[in-house]
Motif scaffolding. Structure first.
Motif, PDB file in Angstrom:
ATOM      1  N   VAL A   1      79.745 -26.726  23.601  1.00  0.00           N
ATOM      2  CA  VAL A   1      79.532 -25.332  23.185  1.00  0.00           C
ATOM      3  C   VAL A   1      79.245 -24.497  24.416  1.00  0.00           C
ATOM      4  CG1 VAL A   1      78.099 -23.748  21.844  1.00  0.00           C
ATOM      5  CG2 VAL A   1      78.623 -26.012  20.934  1.00  0.00           C
ATOM      6  N   ASP A   2      80.047 -23.485  24.647  1.00  0.00           N
ATOM      7  CA  ASP A   2      79.849 -22.615  25.797  1.00  0.00           C
ATOM      8  C   ASP A   2      78.611 -21.747  25.584  1.00  0.00           C
ATOM      9  OD1 ASP A   2      80.306 -21.236  28.166  1.00  0.00           O
ATOM     10  OD2 ASP A   2      81.495 -19.689  27.155  1.00  0.00           O
ATOM     11  N   GLY A   3      77.724 -21.724  26.572  1.00  0.00           N
ATOM     12  CA  GLY A   3      76.524 -20.908  26.438  1.00  0.00           C
ATOM     13  C   GLY A   3      75.397 -21.420  27.310  1.00  0.00           C
ATOM     14  N   GLU A   4      74.164 -21.038  26.960  1.00  0.00           N
ATOM     15  CA  GLU A   4      72.974 -21.423  27.723  1.00  0.00           C
ATOM     16  C   GLU A   4      71.970 -22.103  26.794  1.00  0.00           C
ATOM     17  OE1 GLU A   4      69.466 -19.356  30.480  1.00  0.00           O
ATOM     18  OE2 GLU A   4      71.117 -18.139  29.651  1.00  0.00           O
TER      19      GLU A   4
ATOM     20  N   ALA B   1      69.175 -36.322  19.149  1.00  0.00           N
ATOM     21  CA  ALA B   1      68.496 -35.240  19.868  1.00  0.00           C
ATOM     22  C   ALA B   1      69.156 -33.926  19.456  1.00  0.00           C
ATOM     23  CB  ALA B   1      68.607 -35.448  21.366  1.00  0.00           C
ATOM     24  N   GLU B   2      68.416 -32.832  19.599  1.00  0.00           N
ATOM     25  CA  GLU B   2      68.949 -31.510  19.274  1.00  0.00           C
ATOM     26  C   GLU B   2      68.873 -30.627  20.512  1.00  0.00           C
ATOM     27  OE1 GLU B   2      67.864 -27.606  16.478  1.00  0.00           O
ATOM     28  OE2 GLU B   2      67.111 -29.606  15.924  1.00  0.00           O
ATOM     29  N   VAL B   3      69.987 -29.976  20.825  1.00  0.00           N
ATOM     30  CA  VAL B   3      70.037 -29.013  21.924  1.00  0.00           C
ATOM     31  C   VAL B   3      70.473 -27.681  21.333  1.00  0.00           C
ATOM     32  CG1 VAL B   3      71.042 -28.409  24.153  1.00  0.00           C
ATOM     33  CG2 VAL B   3      70.660 -30.822  23.574  1.00  0.00           C
ATOM     34  N   ASP B   4      69.631 -26.670  21.461  1.00  0.00           N
ATOM     35  CA  ASP B   4      69.936 -25.357  20.892  1.00  0.00           C
ATOM     36  C   ASP B   4      70.482 -24.456  21.981  1.00  0.00           C
ATOM     37  OD1 ASP B   4      68.995 -26.151  18.353  1.00  0.00           O
ATOM     38  OD2 ASP B   4      66.936 -25.807  19.013  1.00  0.00           O
ATOM     39  N   VAL B   5      71.594 -23.801  21.674  1.00  0.00           N
ATOM     40  CA  VAL B   5      72.370 -23.067  22.676  1.00  0.00           C
ATOM     41  C   VAL B   5      72.603 -21.633  22.218  1.00  0.00           C
ATOM     42  CG1 VAL B   5      74.552 -22.999  23.949  1.00  0.00           C
ATOM     43  CG2 VAL B   5      73.525 -25.218  23.346  1.00  0.00           C
ATOM     44  N   THR B   6      72.445 -20.695  23.160  1.00  0.00           N
ATOM     45  CA  THR B   6      72.812 -19.297  22.910  1.00  0.00           C
ATOM     46  C   THR B   6      74.207 -19.064  23.462  1.00  0.00           C
ATOM     47  OG1 THR B   6      70.513 -18.585  23.108  1.00  0.00           O
ATOM     48  CG2 THR B   6      72.196 -16.884  23.282  1.00  0.00           C
ATOM     49  N   ARG B   7      75.129 -18.663  22.608  1.00  0.00           N
ATOM     50  CA  ARG B   7      76.495 -18.400  23.041  1.00  0.00           C
ATOM     51  C   ARG B   7      76.586 -17.052  23.756  1.00  0.00           C
ATOM     52  NH1 ARG B   7      79.537 -20.126  17.409  1.00  0.00           N
ATOM     53  NH2 ARG B   7      80.225 -22.203  18.055  1.00  0.00           N
ATOM     54  N   PRO B   8      77.696 -16.819  24.476  1.00  0.00           N
ATOM     55  CA  PRO B   8      77.863 -15.527  25.161  1.00  0.00           C
ATOM     56  C   PRO B   8      77.804 -14.319  24.221  1.00  0.00           C
ATOM     57  CG  PRO B   8      79.425 -17.128  26.021  1.00  0.00           C
ATOM     58  CD  PRO B   8      78.767 -17.775  24.844  1.00  0.00           C
ATOM     59  N   ASP B   9      78.192 -14.496  22.946  1.00  0.00           N
ATOM     60  CA  ASP B   9      78.160 -13.370  22.006  1.00  0.00           C
ATOM     61  C   ASP B   9      76.773 -13.166  21.381  1.00  0.00           C
ATOM     62  OD1 ASP B   9      77.940 -15.504  20.273  1.00  0.00           O
ATOM     63  OD2 ASP B   9      79.775 -15.070  19.132  1.00  0.00           O
ATOM     64  N   GLY B  10      75.790 -13.986  21.801  1.00  0.00           N
ATOM     65  CA  GLY B  10      74.430 -13.844  21.292  1.00  0.00           C
ATOM     66  C   GLY B  10      74.100 -14.741  20.115  1.00  0.00           C
TER      67      GLY B  10
END
Length: 444
Positions: A75-78, A92-101
């Motif tokens: 998933v592209d993002g931060e 495990a869970e990794v939560d990501v903010t995409r470029p569109d918010g």
């Protein structure tokens, strides 16, 4: 029964009817969604098993940073949050903010770093149930209704207790008379069920109030507003930012206003410690399994490890300087002041967490009892209603008892402003109903 006692009974019955008219649909919704949410962990892991469950293996897990990188490759993002597996069979869970918010929860097998799937952040079926339970699904304005419903539910129980009081009767006190075809059966079923679950309804209404939009937020500010949002008893002696913990993580009620400390950028003298060292530090500090790690939100951000387990004594929040790895703030339930501890205990019991399975089962039975109360009241009303009319209980001949009941209700209205506003509306409606009834009687 004397005329005076009869007038008081009618006044209480009338307002019990109004309270039921207002809250019954909401009580049914709260009972059903609340009963489901009591078992939210088990239901989520079953419903989303393909994402959240992995096969336990006798091998070492890959590093947290590798799990994060695998999620970011999918998933592209931060990444803004990492949740280590709480058991050997959990992803495990990794939560990501995409470029569109938008935000996405990515699940990763900790043994091989393979992504098992993804969903919208807070997109589990039980998070939806939680949003429906609080009405936050329908927006802030709708969630204000919960405060009103809570206040009227308290009124419903107290007036119901007065109506149930035996006054020399034996039938319908703790036993049910008649058969389902008779109104007395439903009256007794309603009264006896109310006797056994009324206390729990009171408890749930009172402990649900801290989440309310108006009253709850003001009490939260009163309890925590002068200590950077931390409960009384927590010592805060490091520089603080304006960012809030609740903006990054679903937190406890007492920490909804809590601000985040600042990492020492100028005194860093080295690169950031990174996710792997942060996780190792949290493990070394003994955070309970199931904790989440919120990642720094910039150069001054911190690593925050937080866990809110069923056992309140293990609740803990630790903020780490992202450069030195030093614990800037380390607090647990024992650090809360008396008000914070009392409210958190009530909330934890309300959620069915504090006393394990027994807590869950007792509240689940109470939820079933609440639905039965609502159904029996509707059937009882249907059987006694006049044709073509709402069937409001008769007003007392002497209105003084009615004014006395309203005076007592006003006390609750002062404590809970939204409830008070709704009481004024209903008192106005009641006055109009009585005036209209008096006009019909005069014409007749």
């Amino acid at each position: 029964m004397s005329n005076k006692a009869q007038d008081l009974y009618r006044a209480v019955w009338r307002w019990h009817f109004y309270a039921g008219l207002i809250v019954i649909p909401f009580l049914i919704s709260l009972a059903v969604t609340g009963a489901l949410y009591l078992f939210h962990d088990s239901i989520d892991r079953w419903w989303h098993a393909d994402l959240m469950t992995v096969e336990a293996r006798e091998v070492a897990t890959v590093e947290a940073s590798a799990q994060r990188d695998a999620a970011l490759a999918a998933v592209d993002g931060e990444a803004f949050r990492y949740v280590p597996p709480a058991s050997a069979t959990q992803a495990a869970e990794v939560d990501v903010t995409r470029p569109d918010g938008s935000r996405v929860a990515v699940f990763v097998d900790p043994y091989d770093g393979e992504v098992t799937g993804q969903m919208p952040y807070r997109g589990t079926v039980m998070w939806l149930v939680r949003s429906l339970h609080s009405l936050s699904y329908f927006g802030t304005t709708a969630s204000m209704v919960i405060e009103i419903v809570g206040g009227w539910a308290i009124l419903l129980v107290l007036t119901g207790l007065y109506l149930w009081w035996p006054r020399g009767r034996r039938g319908g006190v703790v036993t049910v008379r008649g058969r389902p075809g008779k109104r007395v059966f439903w009256r007794d079923l309603h009264a006896v069920t109310g006797l056994f679950v009324g206390g729990i309804i009171l408890f749930l209404a009172v402990t649900g109030m801290p989440w309310s939009t108006v009253w709850g937020s003001k009490v939260n500010e009163l309890a925590n507003g002068h200590n950077f949002g931390y409960p009384d008893g927590v010592r805060v002696n490091v520089p603080m930012s304006e960012a809030r913990l609740a903006e990054r993580e679903a937190t406890s009620w007492s920490l909804e206003q809590a601000q985040l400390p600042i990492s020492d950028v100028e005194g860093a003298g080295a690169a950031a410690i990174g996710l792997d060292r942060a996780v190792a530090t949290f493990d070394g500090l003994g955070l309970a399994p199931g904790y989440a790690v919120s990642l720094p939100g910039g150069p001054e951000g911190v690593y925050t490890g937080s866990v809110y387990p069923d056992d309140l004594s293990r609740q803990r929040v630790v903020h780490l300087d992202q450069y030195s790895g030093e614990a800037l703030l380390d607090m647990n339930y024992a650090d809360y002041g008396p008000l914070g501890r009392g409210l958190e205990w009530g909330i934890n019991v309300h959620l069915g967490q504090q006393y394990g399975l027994a807590n869950q089962l007792i509240l689940a039975l109470a939820c079933a009892g609440i639905v039965l109360l609502c159904v029996s009241s509707a059937v009882m009303w249907w059987k006694r209603r006049p044709t073509g009319r709402l069937g409001v209980p008769p007003a007392p001949a002497d209105t003084r008892p009615l004014r006395g009941v309203l005076a007592l209700l006003a006390i609750g209205g002062v404590l809970f402003p939204l409830v008070g506003a709704s009481l004024i509306v209903m008192a106005t409606v009641d006055a109009l109903v009585r005036r209209r009834a008096a006009g019909r009687s005069a014409v007749a």
